[in-house]
Design a protein around this motif. Structure first.
Motif, PDB file in Angstrom:
ATOM      1  N   GLY A 114      33.183  40.381  42.475  1.00  0.00           N
ATOM      2  CA  GLY A 114      32.277  39.255  42.355  1.00  0.00           C
ATOM      3  C   GLY A 114      30.748  39.590  43.163  1.00  0.00           C
ATOM      4  N   VAL A 115      30.575  40.668  43.757  1.00  0.00           N
ATOM      5  CA  VAL A 115      29.248  41.007  44.385  1.00  0.00           C
ATOM      6  C   VAL A 115      28.279  41.274  43.481  1.00  0.00           C
ATOM      7  CG1 VAL A 115      30.190  41.558  46.724  1.00  0.00           C
ATOM      8  CG2 VAL A 115      29.783  43.094  44.955  1.00  0.00           C
ATOM      9  N   LYS A 117      28.622  44.115  41.191  1.00  0.00           N
ATOM     10  CA  LYS A 117      28.598  45.532  40.789  1.00  0.00           C
ATOM     11  C   LYS A 117      28.424  46.018  39.203  1.00  0.00           C
ATOM     12  CE  LYS A 117      32.776  46.618  42.154  1.00  0.00           C
ATOM     13  NZ  LYS A 117      33.308  45.283  42.875  1.00  0.00           N
TER      14      LYS A 117
HETATM   15  P1  GDP Z   1      31.411  42.398  40.105  1.00  0.00           P
HETATM   16  O1  GDP Z   1      32.776  41.775  40.233  1.00  0.00           O
HETATM   17  O2  GDP Z   1      31.140  43.065  41.469  1.00  0.00           O
HETATM   18  O3  GDP Z   1      31.314  43.566  39.165  1.00  0.00           O
HETATM   19  O4  GDP Z   1      30.328  41.506  39.897  1.00  0.00           O
HETATM   20  P2  GDP Z   1      29.491  40.804  38.600  1.00  0.00           P
HETATM   21  O5  GDP Z   1      28.778  42.257  38.245  1.00  0.00           O
HETATM   22  O6  GDP Z   1      30.694  40.454  37.467  1.00  0.00           O
HETATM   23  O7  GDP Z   1      28.731  39.765  39.142  1.00  0.00           O
HETATM   24  C1  GDP Z   1      29.263  38.465  39.646  1.00  0.00           C
HETATM   25  C2  GDP Z   1      28.348  37.273  39.235  1.00  0.00           C
HETATM   26  O8  GDP Z   1      26.904  37.403  40.009  1.00  0.00           O
HETATM   27  C3  GDP Z   1      27.675  37.299  37.719  1.00  0.00           C
HETATM   28  O9  GDP Z   1      27.817  35.920  37.370  1.00  0.00           O
HETATM   29  C4  GDP Z   1      26.303  37.800  37.829  1.00  0.00           C
HETATM   30  O10 GDP Z   1      25.521  37.393  36.920  1.00  0.00           O
HETATM   31  C5  GDP Z   1      26.083  37.139  39.213  1.00  0.00           C
HETATM   32  N1  GDP Z   1      24.902  38.253  39.715  1.00  0.00           N
HETATM   33  C6  GDP Z   1      24.841  39.517  40.040  1.00  0.00           C
HETATM   34  N2  GDP Z   1      23.785  39.741  40.716  1.00  0.00           N
HETATM   35  C7  GDP Z   1      22.818  38.686  40.850  1.00  0.00           C
HETATM   36  C8  GDP Z   1      21.628  38.566  41.328  1.00  0.00           C
HETATM   37  O11 GDP Z   1      20.898  39.236  42.104  1.00  0.00           O
HETATM   38  N3  GDP Z   1      21.400  37.205  41.443  1.00  0.00           N
HETATM   39  C9  GDP Z   1      21.937  36.110  40.900  1.00  0.00           C
HETATM   40  N4  GDP Z   1      21.899  34.776  41.069  1.00  0.00           N
HETATM   41  N5  GDP Z   1      23.424  36.232  40.423  1.00  0.00           N
HETATM   42  C10 GDP Z   1      23.701  37.813  40.058  1.00  0.00           C
END
Ligand code: GDP
Length: 304
Positions: A114-115, A117
């Motif tokens: 959720g961060v 990545k």
């Molecule tokens: P992962 O689980 O680490 O792979 O996280 P995701 O890439 O799926 O991102 C989780 C959520 O955070 C998504 O809805 C993205 O659009 C959102 N997100 C990622 N980077 C940013 C950012 O810099 N700003 C904002 N507002 N949202 C972000």
């Protein structure tokens, strides 16, 4: 929007919260009440107790003798001090690292679910394409079928290749295949996604260590960057996550996302100071253009 404007817009929440305090100082000399107000504002931006103490010390010392008499000089003084802290850990940009690094450049992206990545990987892939480099993606979070699919959607959209195995496969095996494919296809940058489940932490760290080991056995010095993605909106929690990853896999650079969604962007300073790690990238929004190289001086200006 230009990059500076994006940065300013992204950090607006934090700046607005801090700026009011400094604006109220204009025309006032630094008395104890005023200093307390500043201290509270700096703490509320999540700069962390240690850094705030250091800033207050500087304000008190240099504030004496009227050197920093009113709001504007005080603000500048704080900016200078924060910049000095950031400069201690500032490193080359990711672009520079890649230019100077081997081919394929292996980038392992870690961080809890959720961060951001996957989004960060997509944004980077887009940037590399624009720069004329060939990226290759690896779906290393085999624990979640949805994570593989999400990366596939990005790969299709960007028209870049993705190496994937079925859900539940060994992430080290996917990473190995990814690296072999990257070598065979003369790829410039291999971007490896990884799992980020927290509830089975020990297994995750073992898994990441194995991925790293396999990569290093297949290419000298790989991974060439272990990029830890941190979500700025979780505040001091990000620091705790960073310590865990740092201990387990040896992080070499940071990407701090979602700075647009928080009034506590000072966490960037706290993290880089505490971990002695360079912040390479900042995320300022959800669109592909919202990932920027971290530039300490522009960041500090936008912050205050
Ligand atoms: P992962 O689980 O680490 O792979 O996280 P995701 O890439 O799926 O991102 C989780 C959520 O955070 C998504 O809805 C993205 O659009 C959102 N997100 C990622 N980077 C940013 C950012 O810099 N700003 C904002 N507002 N949202 C972000």
């Amino acid at each position: 929007m230009g990059w500076l404007e994006r940065l300013n817009t992204g950090l607006a929440k934090t700046r607005t919260a801090m700026r009011g305090t400094f604006d109220r100082m204009i025309g006032r000399t630094p008395d104890p009440v005023l200093l307390e107000e500043i201290e509270a504002a700096l703490l509320s931006a999540d700069l962390g107790v240690r850094i705030v103490e250091r800033l207050m010390e500087a304000l008190k010392t240099r504030g004496r003798g009227g050197e920093a008499g009113t709001g504007e000089p005080l603000r500048r003084l704080v900016q200078e001090e924060i910049l000095a802290i950031l400069r201690l850990t500032q490193g080359p940009t990711l672009g520079r690292l890649i230019e100077q690094g081997p081919r394929p450049f292996v980038l392992l992206v870690v961080g809890v679910n959720g961060v951001g990545k996957t989004t960060t990987i997509a944004k980077l892939a887009q940037r590399f394409l624009q720069e004329g480099k060939t990226p290759l993606l690896v779906a290393g979070d085999t624990f979640r079928a949805a994570a593989i699919d999400q990366l596939q959607v990005w790969a299709d959209r960007l028209k870049v290749e993705l190496v994937r195995h079925r859900p539940g496969a060994d992430p080290a095996a996917v990473a190995f295949d990814g690296l072999s494919a990257a070598k065979a296809r003369h790829v410039d940058v291999l971007l490896i996604d990884s799992a980020g489940r927290l509830h089975t932490k020990t297994n995750l760290m073992d898994e990441l260590r194995k991925v790293k080991r396999v990569l290093s056995q297949s290419a000298a010095g790989a991974p060439h960057e272990v990029l830890l993605v941190l979500d700025a909106t979780v505040g001091q929690n990000a620091l705790a996550q960073a310590r865990q990853f740092q201990e387990a896999v040896g992080v070499t650079g940071l990407a701090v996302t979602k700075l647009d969604g928080t009034a506590r962007a000072g966490i960037v300073v706290a993290i880089s100071e505490e971990l002695k790690l360079p912040v390479r990238l900042v995320g300022l929004g959800e669109s592909v253009d919202d990932l920027q190289d971290f530039q300490a001086d522009a960041f500090v200006k936008a912050l205050l």
